[in-house]
Scaffold this motif. Structure first.
Motif, PDB file in Angstrom:
ATOM      1  N   THR A  20       0.580  -1.162   0.027  1.00 45.79           N
ATOM      2  CA  THR A  20       0.465  -0.152  -0.042  1.00 45.79           C
ATOM      3  C   THR A  20       0.722   1.277   0.036  1.00 45.79           C
ATOM      4  OG1 THR A  20      -1.826  -1.029   1.238  1.00 45.79           O
ATOM      5  CG2 THR A  20      -1.966   1.233   1.596  1.00 45.79           C
ATOM      6  N   ALA A  21       2.022   1.406   0.704  1.00 44.79           N
ATOM      7  CA  ALA A  21       2.378   2.126   1.177  1.00 44.79           C
ATOM      8  C   ALA A  21       3.556   2.530   0.012  1.00 44.79           C
ATOM      9  CB  ALA A  21       3.757   2.161   2.336  1.00 44.79           C
ATOM     10  N   TYR A  22       4.250   1.918  -0.437  1.00 49.85           N
ATOM     11  CA  TYR A  22       4.989   1.745  -2.115  1.00 49.85           C
ATOM     12  C   TYR A  22       4.041   1.998  -3.292  1.00 49.85           C
ATOM     13  CZ  TYR A  22       8.533   1.360  -4.933  1.00 49.85           C
ATOM     14  OH  TYR A  22       9.603   1.433  -6.120  1.00 49.85           O
ATOM     15  N   MET A  23       3.100   1.542  -3.069  1.00 54.72           N
ATOM     16  CA  MET A  23       2.089   2.615  -4.474  1.00 54.72           C
ATOM     17  C   MET A  23       1.513   3.595  -4.498  1.00 54.72           C
ATOM     18  SD  MET A  23      -1.205   2.131  -5.266  1.00 54.72           S
ATOM     19  CE  MET A  23      -2.263   1.818  -6.567  1.00 54.72           C
ATOM     20  N   VAL A  24       1.170   3.893  -3.541  1.00 55.33           N
ATOM     21  CA  VAL A  24       0.929   4.708  -3.007  1.00 55.33           C
ATOM     22  C   VAL A  24       1.779   6.131  -3.442  1.00 55.33           C
ATOM     23  CG1 VAL A  24      -0.769   6.890  -1.391  1.00 55.33           C
ATOM     24  CG2 VAL A  24      -1.171   4.859  -1.437  1.00 55.33           C
ATOM     25  N   TRP A  25       3.281   6.035  -2.837  1.00 54.56           N
ATOM     26  CA  TRP A  25       3.948   6.730  -2.399  1.00 54.56           C
ATOM     27  C   TRP A  25       4.202   7.100  -4.451  1.00 54.56           C
ATOM     28  CZ3 TRP A  25       9.588   4.976  -3.435  1.00 54.56           C
ATOM     29  CH2 TRP A  25      10.216   6.174  -3.833  1.00 54.56           C
ATOM     30  N   THR A  26       4.587   6.180  -5.290  1.00 53.70           N
ATOM     31  CA  THR A  26       5.348   6.403  -6.348  1.00 53.70           C
ATOM     32  C   THR A  26       3.870   6.357  -7.154  1.00 53.70           C
ATOM     33  OG1 THR A  26       4.600   3.702  -6.571  1.00 53.70           O
ATOM     34  CG2 THR A  26       6.424   4.107  -6.003  1.00 53.70           C
ATOM     35  N   GLY A  27       2.795   6.298  -7.223  1.00 54.49           N
ATOM     36  CA  GLY A  27       1.529   6.720  -7.275  1.00 54.49           C
ATOM     37  C   GLY A  27       1.583   8.567  -7.618  1.00 54.49           C
ATOM     38  N   ILE A  28       1.568   8.948  -6.316  1.00 52.64           N
ATOM     39  CA  ILE A  28       1.754  10.292  -5.989  1.00 52.64           C
ATOM     40  C   ILE A  28       2.419  10.656  -6.983  1.00 52.64           C
ATOM     41  CG2 ILE A  28       2.667  12.344  -4.592  1.00 52.64           C
ATOM     42  CD1 ILE A  28       0.818  10.476  -2.566  1.00 52.64           C
ATOM     43  N   GLY A  29       4.257  10.182  -7.211  1.00 53.30           N
ATOM     44  CA  GLY A  29       5.795  11.105  -7.204  1.00 53.30           C
ATOM     45  C   GLY A  29       5.163  10.783  -8.937  1.00 53.30           C
ATOM     46  N   ALA A  30       4.277   9.829  -9.815  1.00 56.73           N
ATOM     47  CA  ALA A  30       3.969   9.534 -11.329  1.00 56.73           C
ATOM     48  C   ALA A  30       3.005  10.609 -12.068  1.00 56.73           C
ATOM     49  CB  ALA A  30       3.745   7.690 -11.416  1.00 56.73           C
ATOM     50  N   VAL A  31       1.875  10.325 -11.279  1.00 59.05           N
ATOM     51  CA  VAL A  31       0.843  11.778 -11.655  1.00 59.05           C
ATOM     52  C   VAL A  31       1.080  13.042 -11.370  1.00 59.05           C
ATOM     53  CG1 VAL A  31      -1.464  12.599 -11.415  1.00 59.05           C
ATOM     54  CG2 VAL A  31      -0.722  10.153 -10.956  1.00 59.05           C
ATOM     55  N   GLY A  32       1.822  13.744  -9.806  1.00 56.04           N
ATOM     56  CA  GLY A  32       2.960  14.691 -10.095  1.00 56.04           C
ATOM     57  C   GLY A  32       3.748  15.474 -10.643  1.00 56.04           C
ATOM     58  N   SER A  33       4.504  14.220 -10.936  1.00 60.45           N
ATOM     59  CA  SER A  33       5.439  14.708 -12.200  1.00 60.45           C
ATOM     60  C   SER A  33       4.554  15.092 -13.732  1.00 60.45           C
ATOM     61  CB  SER A  33       6.454  13.386 -12.292  1.00 60.45           C
ATOM     62  OG  SER A  33       7.307  12.981 -10.835  1.00 60.45           O
ATOM     63  N   PHE A  34       3.852  13.719 -13.266  1.00 56.61           N
ATOM     64  CA  PHE A  34       3.304  13.789 -14.820  1.00 56.61           C
ATOM     65  C   PHE A  34       2.847  15.266 -15.207  1.00 56.61           C
ATOM     66  CE2 PHE A  34      -1.130  13.705 -17.050  1.00 56.61           C
ATOM     67  CZ  PHE A  34      -0.825  13.747 -18.378  1.00 56.61           C
ATOM     68  N   VAL A  35       1.280  15.694 -14.132  1.00 61.42           N
ATOM     69  CA  VAL A  35       1.443  17.472 -13.955  1.00 61.42           C
ATOM     70  C   VAL A  35       2.761  18.165 -14.255  1.00 61.42           C
ATOM     71  CG1 VAL A  35       0.015  18.702 -13.001  1.00 61.42           C
ATOM     72  CG2 VAL A  35      -1.040  16.514 -12.926  1.00 61.42           C
ATOM     73  N   VAL A  36       3.689  18.570 -13.537  1.00 56.58           N
ATOM     74  CA  VAL A  36       5.126  18.611 -13.714  1.00 56.58           C
ATOM     75  C   VAL A  36       4.750  19.479 -15.064  1.00 56.58           C
ATOM     76  CG1 VAL A  36       7.112  19.646 -13.334  1.00 56.58           C
ATOM     77  CG2 VAL A  36       5.695  19.222 -11.045  1.00 56.58           C
ATOM     78  N   GLY A  37       5.077  17.570 -14.940  1.00 56.00           N
ATOM     79  CA  GLY A  37       5.552  17.900 -16.860  1.00 56.00           C
ATOM     80  C   GLY A  37       4.846  18.886 -17.390  1.00 56.00           C
ATOM     81  N   VAL A  72       2.528  21.093 -17.176  1.00 51.77           N
ATOM     82  CA  VAL A  72       2.058  22.782 -16.808  1.00 51.77           C
ATOM     83  C   VAL A  72       3.116  23.269 -16.937  1.00 51.77           C
ATOM     84  CG1 VAL A  72       1.483  24.414 -14.924  1.00 51.77           C
ATOM     85  CG2 VAL A  72       0.589  22.192 -15.088  1.00 51.77           C
ATOM     86  N   PHE A  73       4.877  22.751 -16.905  1.00 53.64           N
ATOM     87  CA  PHE A  73       6.035  23.736 -16.897  1.00 53.64           C
ATOM     88  C   PHE A  73       7.256  23.354 -17.433  1.00 53.64           C
ATOM     89  CE2 PHE A  73       4.394  24.015 -12.569  1.00 53.64           C
ATOM     90  CZ  PHE A  73       4.113  25.213 -11.846  1.00 53.64           C
ATOM     91  N   LEU A  74       7.014  22.599 -18.279  1.00 51.26           N
ATOM     92  CA  LEU A  74       7.902  21.874 -19.162  1.00 51.26           C
ATOM     93  C   LEU A  74       7.006  21.339 -21.094  1.00 51.26           C
ATOM     94  CD1 LEU A  74       9.393  19.194 -17.359  1.00 51.26           C
ATOM     95  CD2 LEU A  74      10.199  21.707 -17.677  1.00 51.26           C
ATOM     96  N   ALA A  75       5.857  21.961 -21.099  1.00 52.72           N
ATOM     97  CA  ALA A  75       5.111  22.054 -22.211  1.00 52.72           C
ATOM     98  C   ALA A  75       5.379  20.229 -22.351  1.00 52.72           C
ATOM     99  CB  ALA A  75       5.703  22.648 -23.297  1.00 52.72           C
ATOM    100  N   GLU A  76       4.912  19.505 -22.504  1.00 53.75           N
ATOM    101  CA  GLU A  76       5.126  17.787 -22.718  1.00 53.75           C
ATOM    102  C   GLU A  76       3.590  18.074 -22.844  1.00 53.75           C
ATOM    103  OE1 GLU A  76       5.995  15.118 -19.242  1.00 53.75           O
ATOM    104  OE2 GLU A  76       8.734  16.028 -19.009  1.00 53.75           O
ATOM    105  N   PRO A  77       3.725  16.847 -23.621  1.00 50.00           N
ATOM    106  CA  PRO A  77       2.417  16.833 -24.705  1.00 50.00           C
ATOM    107  C   PRO A  77       0.930  16.205 -23.605  1.00 50.00           C
ATOM    108  CG  PRO A  77       3.333  15.200 -25.320  1.00 50.00           C
ATOM    109  CD  PRO A  77       4.559  15.838 -24.196  1.00 50.00           C
ATOM    110  N   VAL A  78      -0.015  16.508 -24.116  1.00 50.63           N
ATOM    111  CA  VAL A  78      -1.562  16.162 -23.212  1.00 50.63           C
ATOM    112  C   VAL A  78      -2.045  15.141 -24.387  1.00 50.63           C
ATOM    113  CG1 VAL A  78      -3.362  16.382 -22.281  1.00 50.63           C
ATOM    114  CG2 VAL A  78      -1.445  18.194 -21.792  1.00 50.63           C
ATOM    115  N   THR A  79      -1.980  13.730 -24.180  1.00 49.60           N
ATOM    116  CA  THR A  79      -3.025  13.449 -25.189  1.00 49.60           C
ATOM    117  C   THR A  79      -3.781  12.299 -24.061  1.00 49.60           C
ATOM    118  OG1 THR A  79      -1.062  11.155 -25.086  1.00 49.60           O
ATOM    119  CG2 THR A  79      -1.310  12.395 -26.894  1.00 49.60           C
TER     120      THR A  79
END
Length: 104
Positions: free
Chosen positions: A57-74, A76-83
């Motif tokens: 549970t802990a590892y899945m939630v931790w990596t999930g927050i990091g993955a989705v948050g990094s996607f959002v940062v990419g 919003v701030f790095l102009a990565e594509p939204v498909t």
């Protein structure tokens, strides 16, 4: 309290991943330092949360927050594509996090 620690650890994962990107292959000292400090803090909070929460549970939630948050940062701030596929993938990760929290 362990869930708050875990959430904070996930946010710090976003910080260190973003700092790693901005470090330009560890050639820029300030982002590199932010990355190292963020990693240490994130891992420490994760380990502390794992005293009370199950490993999976802990590892899945931790990596999930990091993955989705990094996607959002990419996006919003790095102009990565939204498909549609990328949004669907992020949505599935969020659904997994919510489901895992509800199951705990």
């Amino acid at each position: 309290m362990p869930w708050l620690l875990l959430f904070t650890a996930g946010l710090l994962e976003i910080v260190w991943a973003t700092a790693m990107k901005y470090s330009a292959g560890f050639t820029r000292p300030i982002p590199t330092i932010v990355m190292v400090v963020g990693m240490i803090a994130s891992f420490w909070l994760l380990a502390t949360a794992m005293r009370s929460l199950p490993l999976g549970t802990a590892y899945m939630v931790w990596t999930g927050i990091g993955a989705v948050g990094s996607f959002v940062v990419g996006v919003v701030f790095l102009a990565e594509p939204v498909t549609a596929m990328r949004m669907a993938a992020a949505g599935m990760i969020v659904a997994g996090i919510v489901t895992m929290k509800l199951a705990s």
